[in-house]
Design an enzyme around this catalytic site. Structure first.
Site, PDB file in Angstrom:
ATOM      1  N   HIS A   1      50.539  30.482  49.276  1.00  0.00           N
ATOM      2  CA  HIS A   1      51.229  31.714  49.575  1.00  0.00           C
ATOM      3  C   HIS A   1      51.046  32.820  50.067  1.00  0.00           C
ATOM      4  O   HIS A   1      49.912  32.422  51.228  1.00  0.00           O
ATOM      5  CB  HIS A   1      51.137  32.142  48.345  1.00  0.00           C
TER       6      HIS A   1
HETATM    7  P1  TYD Z   1      46.549  30.395  42.707  1.00  0.00           P
HETATM    8  O1  TYD Z   1      47.090  31.887  42.645  1.00  0.00           O
HETATM    9  O2  TYD Z   1      47.511  29.524  42.133  1.00  0.00           O
HETATM   10  O3  TYD Z   1      45.857  30.470  42.835  1.00  0.00           O
HETATM   11  P2  TYD Z   1      45.215  29.731  44.291  1.00  0.00           P
HETATM   12  O4  TYD Z   1      45.194  30.693  45.206  1.00  0.00           O
HETATM   13  O5  TYD Z   1      43.819  28.917  44.319  1.00  0.00           O
HETATM   14  O6  TYD Z   1      46.090  29.030  44.741  1.00  0.00           O
HETATM   15  O7  TYD Z   1      46.154  31.731  41.101  1.00  0.00           O
HETATM   16  C1  TYD Z   1      45.542  30.731  39.945  1.00  0.00           C
HETATM   17  C2  TYD Z   1      45.497  32.003  38.833  1.00  0.00           C
HETATM   18  O8  TYD Z   1      44.809  33.020  38.440  1.00  0.00           O
HETATM   19  C3  TYD Z   1      47.035  32.880  38.513  1.00  0.00           C
HETATM   20  O9  TYD Z   1      47.459  32.783  37.644  1.00  0.00           O
HETATM   21  C4  TYD Z   1      46.768  33.531  38.891  1.00  0.00           C
HETATM   22  C5  TYD Z   1      44.988  33.886  38.516  1.00  0.00           C
HETATM   23  N1  TYD Z   1      44.992  35.028  39.286  1.00  0.00           N
HETATM   24  C6  TYD Z   1      43.597  35.579  38.599  1.00  0.00           C
HETATM   25  O10 TYD Z   1      44.326  36.255  37.399  1.00  0.00           O
HETATM   26  N2  TYD Z   1      42.792  37.046  39.204  1.00  0.00           N
HETATM   27  C7  TYD Z   1      42.763  36.362  40.638  1.00  0.00           C
HETATM   28  O11 TYD Z   1      41.773  37.451  41.426  1.00  0.00           O
HETATM   29  C8  TYD Z   1      43.564  35.465  41.654  1.00  0.00           C
HETATM   30  C9  TYD Z   1      43.038  35.038  42.869  1.00  0.00           C
HETATM   31  C10 TYD Z   1      43.765  34.345  40.592  1.00  0.00           C
END
Ligand code: TYD
Length: 138
Positions: free
Chosen positions: A52
């Site tokens: 992302h």
């Molecule tokens: P995601 O963006 O998929 O993680 P990565 O960047 O490691 O791929 O995030 C996983 C889940 O966690 C998603 O449902 C969003 C949630 N999340 C939060 O609630 N707070 C946060 O600070 C972060 C980074 C993620």
């Protein structure tokens, strides 16, 4: 934001016989005010995280233990950084697509972020991200 703004930054390291100590001060060692800290751990081998970009968020990524790679792109150029020391981190400016892979066993990835979690700040679709980059450049 140009990919060249994304850099490995070295943090202070205080070493003595008791071990090492590293610290991070907002707006000094990282170029933003820190509003949030999150970390990835117990990452199964072969996992890919990220995938992302953020519209406004600044981040600083540190391998607190073990190692992993961060692949970044601005929609034009791509770079791969291997993080494996807890006194170095990778600064990511906004509008950079990132993916994390090659996690070693026991790796811990700590991310310092400039704002609280906000799903509206994400581009999770690569084509949508590319269109936004094109719009910004035109
Ligand atoms: P995601 O963006 O998929 O993680 P990565 O960047 O490691 O791929 O995030 C996983 C889940 O966690 C998603 O449902 C969003 C949630 N999340 C939060 O609630 N707070 C946060 O600070 C972060 C980074 C993620």
């Amino acid at each position: 934001m140009p990919i060249n703004d994304c850099k490995i930054l070295e943090l202070p390291k205080i070493s003595d016989v008791r071990g090492n100590l590293t610290f991070v001060e907002a707006n000094r060692h990282v170029p933003f005010a820190i509003e949030r800290v999150y970390y990835l751990y117990d990452v199964p081998g072969g996992s890919e995280r990220g995938g992302h970009a953020h519209k406004e968020l600044h981040q600083f990524i540190v391998a607190m233990a073990g190692s992993f790679d961060v692949v970044i792109s601005d929609g034009r150029d791509e770079r791969r950084f291997r993080l494996n020391r807890s006194y170095f981190g990778l600064y990511l400016c906004p509008m950079i697509w990132r993916q994390l892979d090659n996690f070693s066993s026991g790796a811990v990835c700590m991310v310092l972020a400039s704002a609280k979690y906000d799903e509206a700040d994400y581009y999770r679709d690569y084509d949508e991200y590319l269109s936004a980059v094109d719009r910004a450049l035109s």
